[in-house]
Scaffold this motif. Structure first.
Motif, mmCIF file in Angstrom:
data_model
loop_
_atom_site.group_PDB
_atom_site.id
_atom_site.type_symbol
_atom_site.label_atom_id
_atom_site.label_comp_id
_atom_site.label_asym_id
_atom_site.label_seq_id
_atom_site.Cartn_x
_atom_site.Cartn_y
_atom_site.Cartn_z
ATOM 1 N N GLY A 2 0.782 -1.234 0.000
ATOM 2 C CA GLY A 2 0.000 0.000 0.000
ATOM 3 C C GLY A 2 0.810 1.278 0.000
ATOM 4 N N TRP A 3 2.127 1.157 -0.174
ATOM 5 C CA TRP A 3 2.987 2.339 -0.153
ATOM 6 C C TRP A 3 3.453 2.644 -1.571
ATOM 7 C CZ3 TRP A 3 3.746 5.866 3.468
ATOM 8 C CH2 TRP A 3 4.803 6.771 3.330
ATOM 9 N N PRO A 4 3.363 3.900 -2.023
ATOM 10 C CA PRO A 4 3.746 4.229 -3.404
ATOM 11 C C PRO A 4 5.218 3.916 -3.678
ATOM 12 C CG PRO A 4 2.494 6.019 -2.404
ATOM 13 C CD PRO A 4 2.822 5.061 -1.299
ATOM 14 N N ARG A 5 5.479 3.214 -4.762
ATOM 15 C CA ARG A 5 6.845 2.890 -5.132
ATOM 16 C C ARG A 5 7.650 4.165 -5.400
ATOM 17 N NH1 ARG A 5 5.843 -0.719 -2.927
ATOM 18 N NH2 ARG A 5 5.627 -2.903 -3.512
ATOM 19 N N GLY A 6 8.850 4.190 -4.860
ATOM 20 C CA GLY A 6 9.722 5.344 -5.044
ATOM 21 C C GLY A 6 9.535 6.431 -4.017
ATOM 22 N N GLY B 28 4.079 13.427 -2.011
ATOM 23 C CA GLY B 28 4.697 12.643 -0.946
ATOM 24 C C GLY B 28 3.904 12.602 0.336
ATOM 25 N N ALA B 29 2.659 12.987 0.313
ATOM 26 C CA ALA B 29 1.861 13.051 1.534
ATOM 27 C C ALA B 29 1.480 11.650 2.024
ATOM 28 C CB ALA B 29 0.607 13.876 1.296
ATOM 29 N N PHE B 30 1.280 11.533 3.337
ATOM 30 C CA PHE B 30 0.759 10.307 3.926
ATOM 31 C C PHE B 30 0.047 10.668 5.222
ATOM 32 C CE2 PHE B 30 4.968 10.929 5.683
ATOM 33 C CZ PHE B 30 4.852 10.591 7.012
ATOM 34 N N TRP B 31 -0.718 9.733 5.719
ATOM 35 C CA TRP B 31 -1.445 9.921 6.989
ATOM 36 C C TRP B 31 -0.754 9.139 8.097
ATOM 37 C CZ3 TRP B 31 -5.709 13.045 7.751
ATOM 38 C CH2 TRP B 31 -6.310 13.572 6.599
ATOM 39 N N ALA C 200 -4.124 9.228 0.173
ATOM 40 C CA ALA C 200 -2.739 9.119 0.605
ATOM 41 C C ALA C 200 -2.584 7.906 1.531
ATOM 42 C CB ALA C 200 -2.313 10.399 1.328
ATOM 43 N N PRO C 201 -1.433 7.217 1.490
ATOM 44 C CA PRO C 201 -1.247 6.012 2.307
ATOM 45 C C PRO C 201 -1.295 6.323 3.800
ATOM 46 C CG PRO C 201 0.824 6.701 1.324
ATOM 47 C CD PRO C 201 -0.245 7.537 0.689
ATOM 48 N N VAL C 202 -1.641 5.300 4.570
ATOM 49 C CA VAL C 202 -1.812 5.440 6.022
ATOM 50 C C VAL C 202 -0.785 4.586 6.755
ATOM 51 C CG1 VAL C 202 -3.377 5.096 7.978
ATOM 52 C CG2 VAL C 202 -4.288 5.874 5.774
ATOM 53 N N ILE C 203 -0.106 5.195 7.710
ATOM 54 C CA ILE C 203 0.742 4.476 8.653
ATOM 55 C C ILE C 203 0.037 4.500 10.001
ATOM 56 C CG2 ILE C 203 2.957 4.420 9.854
ATOM 57 C CD1 ILE C 203 4.196 5.737 7.393
ATOM 58 N N LEU C 204 -0.261 3.323 10.535
ATOM 59 C CA LEU C 204 -0.988 3.199 11.794
ATOM 60 C C LEU C 204 -0.008 2.964 12.936
ATOM 61 C CD1 LEU C 204 -3.687 2.855 13.374
ATOM 62 C CD2 LEU C 204 -3.559 0.411 12.809
ATOM 63 N N LEU C 205 -0.084 3.808 13.958
ATOM 64 C CA LEU C 205 0.693 3.627 15.183
ATOM 65 C C LEU C 205 -0.226 3.007 16.225
ATOM 66 C CD1 LEU C 205 2.477 7.114 15.418
ATOM 67 C CD2 LEU C 205 3.166 5.105 14.088
ATOM 68 N N ALA C 206 0.075 1.800 16.645
ATOM 69 C CA ALA C 206 -0.740 1.101 17.636
ATOM 70 C C ALA C 206 0.208 0.467 18.646
ATOM 71 C CB ALA C 206 -1.605 0.033 16.981
ATOM 72 N N HIS C 207 0.165 0.914 19.883
ATOM 73 C CA HIS C 207 1.107 0.403 20.882
ATOM 74 C C HIS C 207 1.085 -1.124 20.929
ATOM 75 C CE1 HIS C 207 3.428 0.015 24.557
ATOM 76 N NE2 HIS C 207 2.459 -0.736 25.060
ATOM 77 N N LEU D 87 1.011 0.426 6.440
ATOM 78 C CA LEU D 87 1.954 -0.140 7.407
ATOM 79 C C LEU D 87 1.420 0.086 8.810
ATOM 80 C CD1 LEU D 87 4.816 -1.318 8.109
ATOM 81 C CD2 LEU D 87 5.624 1.052 8.136
ATOM 82 N N GLN D 88 1.579 -0.909 9.668
ATOM 83 C CA GLN D 88 1.310 -0.739 11.093
ATOM 84 C C GLN D 88 2.619 -0.843 11.855
ATOM 85 O OE1 GLN D 88 -1.876 -3.030 13.001
ATOM 86 N NE2 GLN D 88 -0.613 -3.252 14.836
ATOM 87 N N LEU D 89 2.824 0.082 12.799
ATOM 88 C CA LEU D 89 3.982 0.055 13.689
ATOM 89 C C LEU D 89 3.492 -0.156 15.114
ATOM 90 C CD1 LEU D 89 5.968 3.116 12.256
ATOM 91 C CD2 LEU D 89 6.238 0.703 11.666
ATOM 92 N N SER D 90 4.176 -1.027 15.856
ATOM 93 C CA SER D 90 3.765 -1.342 17.220
ATOM 94 C C SER D 90 4.972 -1.589 18.110
ATOM 95 C CB SER D 90 2.855 -2.586 17.236
ATOM 96 O OG SER D 90 1.641 -2.347 16.580
ATOM 97 N N GLY D 91 4.702 -1.642 19.405
ATOM 98 C CA GLY D 91 5.698 -1.982 20.415
ATOM 99 C C GLY D 91 5.088 -2.999 21.359
#
Length: 294
Positions: free
Chosen positions: A45-49, A171-174, A207-214, A227-231
């Protein structure tokens, strides 16, 4: 019959090995080690380049003696040196385990984290311990927590079920920050403050979304995002040959650590920096996590 001397030598060897393992797990690995782990991805789901370098700091769990203010300041300096386009803070900023020689208040941690610098900003979400440590927020089952207040006062925006559009043009994203899925202790009714539908409803374009979820568990049921990022998991905190005997996730080792790719979706779980429950790390060194998208 085994000679008595051989038995004693064997027992001494086992005792020394146990002592060395204890020293390593209690002090050497959690305090002396700090690695940078880089994941290079091309999510569907992320634009190439479209290049983006993300620096993640997860699960500080600040407390003396292992994660004092000097250690936090060093992590901030190391993170800045990595020159990320954006820095994300993934929650659990203070320790709540019993084995502390001194408490590190969030009011002293937040100003140090405010020293982080990145062109596209420094953004934070909260973890379960940021809620658990605030009994007033537990009682009213609502924020803001003491952590959120301290972070905002230090100039660090906290995304609590909130999405923001980053950059402009092609180059925008959420960046969508989810509230903790484990915000409330059982004695206060249990459950979380996460509201993924309301968070993603704030995304108003393609625009693509990056999700921050603890906590990573939402990945199993979340709609597709870039993309999802977690800890949260600390990589299990104790890892033996890449496997963790205990993982604070309903899915066990499935979401314990690293890059997870399922059904055309991508998740990166940081190994984190501090300790929870027990002040021990073994086979799971503290890390600053870097994610490079292209």
């Amino acid at each position: 019959m085994i000679p008595r001397r051989k038995v004693l030598q064997g027992l001494l060897g086992i005792s020394l090995a146990g002592l060395l393992a204890a020293v390593w797990g209690l002090w050497a690995e959690p305090v002396w080690r700090l690695r940078v782990k880089t994941w290079r991805l091309q999510p569907a789901g992320w634009p190439r380049g479209q290049k983006l370098r993300i620096v993640m700091l997860a699960d500080l769990h600040a407390a003396f003696p292992q994660m004092g203010l000097a250690r936090v300041a060093d992590i901030v300096s190391r993170a800045n040196a990595l020159q990320g386009d954006i820095i994300v803070l993934m929650g659990d900023y203070r320790a709540s385990h019993r084995f502390q020689s001194g408490v590190v208040p969030i009011e002293t941690v937040a100003p140090l984290l405010a020293g982080l610098v990145a062109p596209l900003g420094v953004w934070a979400v909260q973890g379960n311990h940021d809620w658990w440590d605030d009994r007033a927020a537990q009682s009213r089952r609502a924020g803001p927590t003491l952590t959120e207040a301290a972070m905002q006062a230090a100039g660090l925006p906290v995304l609590e079920n909130r999405a923001v559009r980053i950059a402009a043009g092609a180059g925008a994203f959420w960046l969508a920050g989810l509230g903790s899925q484990m915000a409330f202790l059982r004695g206060y009714g249990g459950g979380g403050v996460d509201d993924l539908p309301a968070t993603l409803a704030q995304v108003t374009d393609d625009a693509p979304v990056i999700l921050l979820a603890h906590e990573p568990d939402i990945f199993a049921a979340a709609p597709p995002v870039a993309l999802q990022l977690s800890g949260h998991t600390h990589g299990g905190q104790i890892r033996l040959f890449g496997w963790a005997p205990v993982v604070p996730s309903a899915y066990g080792n499935r979401f314990a650590y690293g890059h997870v790719a399922e059904g055309g979706r991508d998740l990166v779980v940081s190994g984190g920096l501090g300790c929870s429950v027990l002040p021990v790390r073994f086979g799971s060194p503290p890390e600053i996590t870097v994610v490079e998208l292209s």
